[in-house]
Scaffold this motif. Sequence first.
Motif, PDB file in Angstrom:
ATOM      1  N   LEU A  34      53.583 -14.694  41.656  1.00  0.00           N
ATOM      2  CA  LEU A  34      53.182 -15.907  40.935  1.00  0.00           C
ATOM      3  C   LEU A  34      51.656 -15.981  40.976  1.00  0.00           C
ATOM      4  CD1 LEU A  34      55.823 -18.345  42.473  1.00  0.00           C
ATOM      5  CD2 LEU A  34      55.862 -17.396  40.149  1.00  0.00           C
ATOM      6  N   LEU A  69      55.228 -22.158  40.947  1.00  0.00           N
ATOM      7  CA  LEU A  69      56.423 -21.841  40.174  1.00  0.00           C
ATOM      8  C   LEU A  69      56.327 -22.367  38.757  1.00  0.00           C
ATOM      9  CD1 LEU A  69      59.078 -22.539  42.929  1.00  0.00           C
ATOM     10  CD2 LEU A  69      58.813 -20.367  41.727  1.00  0.00           C
ATOM     11  N   ARG A  70      55.595 -23.460  38.600  1.00  0.00           N
ATOM     12  CA  ARG A  70      55.363 -24.033  37.266  1.00  0.00           C
ATOM     13  C   ARG A  70      53.928 -24.529  37.173  1.00  0.00           C
ATOM     14  NH1 ARG A  70      60.652 -27.347  35.077  1.00  0.00           N
ATOM     15  NH2 ARG A  70      62.241 -26.314  36.331  1.00  0.00           N
ATOM     16  N   THR A 103      55.901 -20.976  33.434  1.00  0.00           N
ATOM     17  CA  THR A 103      55.911 -20.174  34.656  1.00  0.00           C
ATOM     18  C   THR A 103      55.106 -18.923  34.374  1.00  0.00           C
ATOM     19  OG1 THR A 103      58.044 -20.970  35.488  1.00  0.00           O
ATOM     20  CG2 THR A 103      57.326 -18.794  36.218  1.00  0.00           C
ATOM     21  N   MET A 147      54.285 -15.399  35.677  1.00  0.00           N
ATOM     22  CA  MET A 147      54.931 -14.461  36.596  1.00  0.00           C
ATOM     23  C   MET A 147      54.485 -13.045  36.282  1.00  0.00           C
ATOM     24  SD  MET A 147      59.023 -14.222  37.452  1.00  0.00           S
ATOM     25  CE  MET A 147      59.009 -15.796  38.338  1.00  0.00           C
ATOM     26  N   CYS A 189      62.381 -14.221  36.379  1.00  0.00           N
ATOM     27  CA  CYS A 189      62.173 -15.652  36.163  1.00  0.00           C
ATOM     28  C   CYS A 189      63.510 -16.378  36.120  1.00  0.00           C
ATOM     29  CB  CYS A 189      61.388 -15.874  34.870  1.00  0.00           C
ATOM     30  SG  CYS A 189      61.026 -17.610  34.506  1.00  0.00           S
ATOM     31  N   THR A 229      61.662 -22.263  38.609  1.00  0.00           N
ATOM     32  CA  THR A 229      60.903 -21.867  37.420  1.00  0.00           C
ATOM     33  C   THR A 229      61.381 -22.657  36.202  1.00  0.00           C
ATOM     34  OG1 THR A 229      62.451 -20.118  36.748  1.00  0.00           O
ATOM     35  CG2 THR A 229      60.740 -19.524  38.356  1.00  0.00           C
TER      36      THR A 229
END
Length: 361
Positions: free
Chosen positions: A177, A182-183, A192, A194, A290, A296
């Motif tokens: 991340l 996570l967000r 998100t 990633m 994800c 997420t």
Amino acid sequence: MTQTAMPFLFLRGGTSRGPYFRRADLPEDLDTLAEVLIAVVGSGHPLNIDGIGGGAAVTTKVAMLSTSDDDWADVDYFFAQVSVEDRLVDFKPTCGNILSGVGPAAIEMGLIQPQGDETEVKIRAVNTGARVVARIQTPGGELTYEGDAAIAGVPGTAAPIALNFMGVVGSSTGAFLPTGNLRDEIDGVEVTCMDVAMPIVIARATEFGLTGYESAAELDANTDFFARFEAIRIEAGKRMGMGDVTKSVTPKFGILAPARDGGTIATRYFMPWNTHPSMAVTGSQCLASCALTPGTVADGLLNRPNECPANVVLEHPSGTIEVLVDYDNRDGFELKSAGLLRTARKLAEGHVFIPSRIWKG
């Protein structure tokens, strides 16, 4: 001679295609190499009329192979994404579909000798450092492209190529991340960010007034959507530590929706300035990760599998792609490896020519 000849193979790898070169047959200097590849592909024209590109981002990709000096790998795979119209070459990403053809191409080039009925080729993706084990069908010690494996986005069947991706977490940014969250909220949209095999900015389709089931053509025609997500992608690139990504194809962009055709989750993937007609192999690993990670933007869009490894079926514009994900979520999501089935086929071989004023060889 007014033109420089360069030996090449032309392969379909997965749902992409392009020329495969020996790295030693091309210039070392990246600026010169970029000009050579622009000429090879014919970048600068929507039809790539003065080169061998196909007028789409999935057909303006280039693979360059060499014997690896890495203790683990057999072959080094250096990838280039050449733009269709803008005369740009991006050496930052890798491509898993083109990687599907690396094993067969390495055998064709004599970099690898077949070993029995199935040949294992250990590949290092130079651009990202990812390590991939490819298993190529070589019955009786002979490379074959014939088989019964079918993949969405490619007509007919061919010999299966099993790919197992390892060490792909944080491949470009060094972190699963990259923003630490996570967000994130960017321009009022939850995303998100990633990095698994490919850094992607991922959002729910509904954030843009979309269903997530639109065709690639419908999405490409939605210029307002592209303008909105491009602004988000550029800001996300900065937050991910990737700097100014205005002219880079990474991070990519993806959207999610609930599955409607029996898969795990519905996905659309952007390259990023047009819609992928199916799904990128690297992108599939990140989107599958994800989907499996609690917290997420995928939350509420699927029933997460309980088994491990998990078979994640991503629905995309041309059908589905299955990603077998080996992971551990006891202390946050930890990806161990991701396996996919692809196919490839040699389409042509010979020499491709570029003006000698660009490079004399």
